[in-house]
Design a protein around this motif. Sequence first.
Motif, PDB file in Angstrom:
ATOM      1  N   GLY A  12       0.835  -1.202   0.000  1.00  0.00           N
ATOM      2  CA  GLY A  12       0.000   0.000   0.000  1.00  0.00           C
ATOM      3  C   GLY A  12       0.864   1.244   0.000  1.00  0.00           C
ATOM      4  N   ASP A  13       0.195   2.390   0.066  1.00  0.00           N
ATOM      5  CA  ASP A  13       0.866   3.684   0.033  1.00  0.00           C
ATOM      6  C   ASP A  13       1.368   4.025   1.435  1.00  0.00           C
ATOM      7  N   SER A  14       2.658   4.205   1.561  1.00  0.00           N
ATOM      8  CA  SER A  14       3.210   4.367   2.911  1.00  0.00           C
ATOM      9  C   SER A  14       2.685   5.609   3.613  1.00  0.00           C
ATOM     10  N   PRO A  33      13.970   5.964  -0.620  1.00  0.00           N
ATOM     11  CA  PRO A  33      12.770   6.325  -1.384  1.00  0.00           C
ATOM     12  C   PRO A  33      13.097   6.364  -2.870  1.00  0.00           C
ATOM     13  N   PRO A  34      12.071   6.323  -3.737  1.00  0.00           N
ATOM     14  CA  PRO A  34      12.350   6.435  -5.172  1.00  0.00           C
ATOM     15  C   PRO A  34      13.094   7.735  -5.448  1.00  0.00           C
ATOM     16  N   TYR A  41       8.280   3.233 -11.445  1.00  0.00           N
ATOM     17  CA  TYR A  41       7.817   2.055 -10.701  1.00  0.00           C
ATOM     18  C   TYR A  41       6.333   1.790 -10.972  1.00  0.00           C
ATOM     19  N   ILE A  45       5.622   7.572  -5.356  1.00  0.00           N
ATOM     20  CA  ILE A  45       6.470   8.773  -5.394  1.00  0.00           C
ATOM     21  C   ILE A  45       7.559   8.639  -6.468  1.00  0.00           C
ATOM     22  N   ALA A 263      16.221  -1.454  -8.282  1.00  0.00           N
ATOM     23  CA  ALA A 263      17.024  -0.529  -7.454  1.00  0.00           C
ATOM     24  C   ALA A 263      17.212  -1.057  -6.040  1.00  0.00           C
ATOM     25  N   PRO A 287       9.618   2.340   4.906  1.00  0.00           N
ATOM     26  CA  PRO A 287       8.371   2.724   4.221  1.00  0.00           C
ATOM     27  C   PRO A 287       8.409   2.540   2.703  1.00  0.00           C
ATOM     28  N   PHE A 288       9.591   2.237   2.139  1.00  0.00           N
ATOM     29  CA  PHE A 288       9.709   1.977   0.681  1.00  0.00           C
ATOM     30  C   PHE A 288      10.550   0.708   0.523  1.00  0.00           C
ATOM     31  N   SER A 291      12.302  -4.573  -2.833  1.00  0.00           N
ATOM     32  CA  SER A 291      12.534  -6.022  -2.897  1.00  0.00           C
ATOM     33  C   SER A 291      12.740  -6.655  -1.519  1.00  0.00           C
ATOM     34  N   GLY A 292      12.626  -5.866  -0.450  1.00  0.00           N
ATOM     35  CA  GLY A 292      12.646  -6.443   0.893  1.00  0.00           C
ATOM     36  C   GLY A 292      14.003  -6.502   1.565  1.00  0.00           C
ATOM     37  N   PHE A 308       6.691  -1.319   4.042  1.00  0.00           N
ATOM     38  CA  PHE A 308       5.575  -0.868   3.193  1.00  0.00           C
ATOM     39  C   PHE A 308       6.063  -0.793   1.747  1.00  0.00           C
ATOM     40  N   ASN A 311       3.856  -1.321  -4.739  1.00  0.00           N
ATOM     41  CA  ASN A 311       3.708  -2.149  -5.935  1.00  0.00           C
ATOM     42  C   ASN A 311       3.534  -3.626  -5.536  1.00  0.00           C
ATOM     43  N   TYR A 314       6.318  -6.153  -6.286  1.00  0.00           N
ATOM     44  CA  TYR A 314       7.506  -6.083  -5.428  1.00  0.00           C
ATOM     45  C   TYR A 314       7.211  -6.691  -4.051  1.00  0.00           C
TER      46      TYR A 314
HETATM   47  C1  LIG Z   1      14.348   2.730  -4.488  1.00  0.00           C
HETATM   48  S1  LIG Z   1      13.113   1.564  -4.294  1.00  0.00           S
HETATM   49  C2  LIG Z   1      13.534   0.765  -2.767  1.00  0.00           C
HETATM   50  C3  LIG Z   1      14.400  -0.420  -2.965  1.00  0.00           C
HETATM   51  C4  LIG Z   1      14.745  -1.153  -1.696  1.00  0.00           C
HETATM   52  N1  LIG Z   1      15.609  -0.375  -0.854  1.00  0.00           N
HETATM   53  C5  LIG Z   1      15.400  -2.491  -2.036  1.00  0.00           C
HETATM   54  O1  LIG Z   1      16.506  -2.769  -1.558  1.00  0.00           O
HETATM   55  O2  LIG Z   1      14.805  -3.243  -2.788  1.00  0.00           O
HETATM   56  C6  LIG Z   1      11.711   2.507  -3.841  1.00  0.00           C
HETATM   57  C7  LIG Z   1      10.432   1.713  -3.727  1.00  0.00           C
HETATM   58  O3  LIG Z   1       9.397   2.555  -3.209  1.00  0.00           O
HETATM   59  C8  LIG Z   1       8.154   2.144  -3.756  1.00  0.00           C
HETATM   60  N2  LIG Z   1       7.193   3.236  -3.581  1.00  0.00           N
HETATM   61  C9  LIG Z   1       7.059   4.370  -4.312  1.00  0.00           C
HETATM   62  N3  LIG Z   1       6.109   5.163  -3.790  1.00  0.00           N
HETATM   63  C10 LIG Z   1       5.614   4.519  -2.703  1.00  0.00           C
HETATM   64  C11 LIG Z   1       4.615   4.838  -1.738  1.00  0.00           C
HETATM   65  N4  LIG Z   1       3.920   5.978  -1.791  1.00  0.00           N
HETATM   66  N5  LIG Z   1       4.384   3.933  -0.752  1.00  0.00           N
HETATM   67  C12 LIG Z   1       5.073   2.763  -0.682  1.00  0.00           C
HETATM   68  N6  LIG Z   1       6.029   2.420  -1.566  1.00  0.00           N
HETATM   69  C13 LIG Z   1       6.316   3.288  -2.564  1.00  0.00           C
HETATM   70  C14 LIG Z   1       8.510   1.792  -5.209  1.00  0.00           C
HETATM   71  O4  LIG Z   1       7.586   0.920  -5.772  1.00  0.00           O
HETATM   72  C15 LIG Z   1       9.920   1.163  -5.037  1.00  0.00           C
HETATM   73  O5  LIG Z   1       9.846  -0.235  -4.947  1.00  0.00           O
END
Ligand SMILES: C[S@@+](CC[C@H](N)C(=O)[O-])C[C@H]1O[C@@H](n2cnc3c(N)ncnc32)[C@H](O)[C@@H]1O
Length: 334
Positions: A12-14, A33-34, A41, A45, A263, A287-288, A291-292, A308, A311, A314
């Motif tokens: 969901g949306d963090s 964060p993105p 994505y 954001i 990423a 919060p983002f 891939s976990g 959180f 997508n 993911y």
């Molecule tokens: C840079 S990636 C994080 C990658 C993570 N650190 C990893 O090792 O896999 C940012 C993630 O934030 C997610 N994202 C973007 N906006 C979001 C939101 N409003 N709430 C939750 N997740 C969000 C994107 O889908 C993306 O997977």
Amino acid sequence: MLEDVLDKIICGDSLYLMKEIPSESINLIITSPPYYKQRDYGMGIGNENRFDDYIENLCNIFHECVRVLRNDGSIIFNIGDKYENSSLLLAPYRFALEAIRRESVKLVNNITWVKLNPTPRQFKRRLVSSTEPFFHFVKSDDYYYDIDAFMDYPNKKRIDRNNGNIGKKYFDLIEQSFLSDEEKSMAKKELLDVIQEVKSGKLDSFRMKIRGIHSQPFGGQEGGRKIQLEKKGFTIIRIHGNSLKRDVIECPVETIKGGKHPAVYPEYIVTQFMKLLTKEDDIVLDPFIGSGTTAIVCKKLKRHYIGFEINPEYCEYAEKRLNDIQSQFVMEFY
Ligand SMILES: C[S@@+](CC[C@H](N)C(=O)[O-])C[C@H]1O[C@@H](n2cnc3c(N)ncnc32)[C@H](O)[C@@H]1O
């Protein structure tokens, strides 16, 4: 309730999900964060038309991060930069400036990740970007901090390897020198002290200069090395190397074979921060979570996680990665 989200990845949306977390309940928030207009994505954001809207969205999340953080907790934000019209936006720093302006937080460090394997592109008119900042924010001066646990591995290795003969050549050189007996005995005593510092891991290594044997250092101030060499007959240069806990982490960009996320940030860096800023059983929020990665490090280091991710693909991928690891498994380099 915190228990409802503990050790789970919630899709969901963090910004909305954060509202469910009680105030002052989290030990560490670590996240990437993105980046601005870096990747699509598909949602969330990062693809705002105006850069200021991107910063605004990040700041809204950051506000919630500050609310849910315990007084002794820490926030680590990793953000990459972006070129627009051949000019760097300075996105990470503009975010950090806004964050400290709006919130009651302190910026403890700006830790630079030096990428050992940056994307090998050749530009004619600029250099290849190969660093990214990790900002460390806190709410108070009482933040939990285990400095000995941070980057402890390289030193141990180095010291074991050197243990036998450290400083032996300097004992021989002192004997061969024209120092007075008193100077020789002082030089040997200080040499023994510095060898002990290396063996105990306080120092990485050292160099010694002895009057009449080594060249004089250039320049220097009153009381500096040149004066020591003249007056005491020797000077010792302490080299901190990795034993000095610096605000730099050198580490390759992570690539996961067949990985479904573009990423992923390095487990190694997340591990170091988690060891520095949390204890076993502490609660870590990302919060983002993508891939976990954050949850995986938590599982390996026996911390609780909350992740959180907007997508659903993911979220599924992160769950799969988590199921693939054993909680007891701790990789050797940790
Ligand atoms: C840079 S990636 C994080 C990658 C993570 N650190 C990893 O090792 O896999 C940012 C993630 O934030 C997610 N994202 C973007 N906006 C979001 C939101 N409003 N709430 C939750 N997740 C969000 C994107 O889908 C993306 O997977």
